[in-house]
Design a protein around this motif. Structure first.
Motif, short mmCIF file in Angstrom:
data_model
loop_
_atom_site.label_atom_id
_atom_site.label_comp_id
_atom_site.label_asym_id
_atom_site.label_seq_id
_atom_site.Cartn_x
_atom_site.Cartn_y
_atom_site.Cartn_z
N GLU A 117 38.52 51.22 38.79
CA GLU A 117 37.97 50.21 40.00
C GLU A 117 38.10 49.11 39.55
N ASP A 119 35.37 47.20 41.69
CA ASP A 119 33.86 47.32 42.07
C ASP A 119 33.22 47.00 41.15
N ARG A 123 30.33 45.14 38.87
CA ARG A 123 29.15 45.68 38.38
C ARG A 123 29.18 45.57 37.22
#
Length: 521
Positions: A117, A119, A123
């Motif tokens: 993922e 994101d 992060r």
């Protein structure tokens, strides 16, 4: 608000390395991270990643767990061993979660699962950079605190102004903080143009008969200084070492050699900075200590010459101060006193009679008993001596001032009693009395050692401290022949009138109790 990454704080873009054997996954990761304005390199296996790490410094390595040649866990282990400041984020397939958790135990910062993922990738990288910045700030605070502590320690050590003691303290602190396998410290004497080895720990010497070597030129060139140090201490055969010329205001003052074994990593940036601060303060302290010691020795030679001149005013007291010093130092050694204390005692004993420069010859050399008025003048010599010595050796003036005090309070100049009398003074008093009693004077012959011992024992807890007398008597009975062998009696033998009766013959009551000698007791 997010915390700026450490590399951004330093004006540098964070540098990342993506290690992935799947070109599609690798390409996606690289593109995303570059969009976040990171500097990104890539490798398709663990061995290539190690080559990259040898060539550049990375903040983070993102590595696949399953790769040919060297897998993710193997790469993680190598990074933690050789590049401990680099963080590692693992990328693993869903079915390898247990292995990813194992990676966390080995020191990985975090792990991501495939399919990625994007994101989550952004992060975790941002979180890792923020944590790196927090660690950097914490290290800087710790380093600053250590610097302050080391500077305070340096000031404390510098206040001692004793070069050899300073060297020992600095060496001990270096060993505690930086954990080297060997340290050596040498100091330059620019006047004599010599390099002297002050201290060494864990490093081999070159079996030289001397601890110092001459420097060939007055310019004190760095290459010559390092070559001279190499004559005193062999190069350590470890993986890494620092051989550093200590400087004060761009002037060389000595050499510090510090070495670590092969399995010890080099100093980190913060430790290297701390080391430089510590070394700079050490150079200043040692140079100040050397200058102080030189000045102190010059003053001591001047005052010692003055003390010898005082002894020489009367041929019967020639060598008295040196002999008292021998007795006092030996007594202090048997008492178990430490070397700094014995050094102060040595100065005090050597200079205890320097105040007799203020006593007129007619009194000092009078061949008969002094009148009360003359004795009052004689009693001023401890006060005069303390004033003379206090200007350059303040730490010993109290010993000189009170070396004629008596344990029972009947002495002078202040009628101190018991432990109110400085211990150095009590030691000097015993040594002074014994040498005075066993030396010839113009008005009497010297006593035998056993006669003097009898008077000392009679004066226990009256004129002298009892346990000091007992120790001294034991020394004389065991080592008296050796100690008396160095006693200079030539002038006494040449000057004494063999027909002159002893003082005890002229005055039978003298010496019946405590010793009665106007110049030394």
């Amino acid at each position: 608000m997010s915390i700026a990454p450490a590399s951004e704080e330093r004006g540098q873009t964070p540098r990342l390395l993506v290690v992935e054997d799947d070109p599609l996954v690798r390409s996606v990761c690289v593109r995303l991270l570059k969009l976040r304005h990171y500097q990104v390199d890539q490798a398709d296996n663990g061995l290539q990643a190690l080559e990259n790490l040898e060539q550049a410094t990375y903040d983070i390595v993102l590595t696949d767990l399953s790769m040919p040649a060297l897998n993710g866990l193997g790469l993680l282990r190598r990074i933690k061993e050789r590049f401990p400041d680099t963080d590692v984020i693992m990328i693993t397939a869903f079915g390898s979660i247990d292995t990813a958790k194992q990676a966390l135990k080995l020191g990985a910062f975090d792990y991501l699962t495939k399919p990625l993922e994007l994101d989550d990738l952004a992060r975790v990288v941002q979180t890792c950079l923020e944590m790196r910045e927090l660690r950097r700030l914490r290290r800087e605070r710790e380093t600053l605190s250590e610097m302050v502590a080391l500077m305070e320690l340096s000031r404390t050590i510098s206040a001692r102004l004793d070069v050899e003691a300073q060297a020992g303290e600095f060496m001990a602190q270096l060993c505690r903080r930086f954990n080297p396998s060997g340290v050596a410290l040498s100091l330059i004497d620019p006047d004599d143009r010599r390099l002297t080895l002050l201290a060494r720990h864990g490093l081999p010497d070159n079996s030289r008969p001397s601890r110092s070597v001459a420097l060939p030129s007055p310019e004190l060139l760095e290459g010559q200084i390092l070559a001279a140090h190499a004559e005193l201490v062999e190069r350590y055969q470890g993986e890494h070492q620092r051989l550093q010329v200590l400087r004060m205001q761009d002037r060389p003052v000595g050499v510090l050699q510090i070495a670590w074994d092969r399995d010890v990593p080099p100093l980190s940036d913060s430790d290297a900075q701390l080391f430089e601060v510590f070394v700079a303060s050490m150079a200043v302290a040692l140079e100040n200590g050397r200058l102080y010691s030189k000045l102190k020795q010059q003053n001591l030679r001047t005052i010692t010459a003055l003390a010898a001149a005082i002894d020489a005013r009367d041929p019967y007291t020639k060598g008295h101060s040196e002999q008292v010093t021998r007795y006092a130092v030996r007594l202090a050694q048997r008492m178990g006193m430490d070397e700094p204390w014995i050094e102060r005692l040595r100065y005090g004993a050597l200079l205890h009679d320097v105040g007799k420069i203020g006593v007129p010859d007619v009194i000092l050399r009078k061949p008969s008993r002094l009148t009360d008025a003359e004795f009052e003048i004689m009693k001023q010599h401890p006060i005069i001596g303390a004033r003379i010595v206090g200007s350059v050796l303040g730490e010993v003036c109290e010993a000189i001032l009170h070396h004629h005090e008596h344990w029972d309070g009947s002495g002078y100049p202040d009628r101190l009693a018991g432990e109110a009398i400085p211990l150095e003074s009590r030691v000097i008093a015993v040594a002074d009395a014994f040498d005075a009693m066993t030396s010839d004077r113009a008005y009497r012959r010297g006593m035998s050692p056993e006669e003097a011992i009898a008077i000392l024992l009679h004066g226990r807890n009256q004129q002298w401290q009892a346990d000091l007398v007992d120790i001294f008597v034991d020394i004389i009975r065991q080592e008296g022949a050796e100690l008396l062998a160095s006693k200079d009696r030539a002038a006494q033998e040449a000057g004494i009138d063999r027909g002159c009766p002893s003082k005890r013959d002229r005055n039978p009551s003298a010496g019946a109790g405590m010793a009665d000698d106007r110049t030394a007791l």
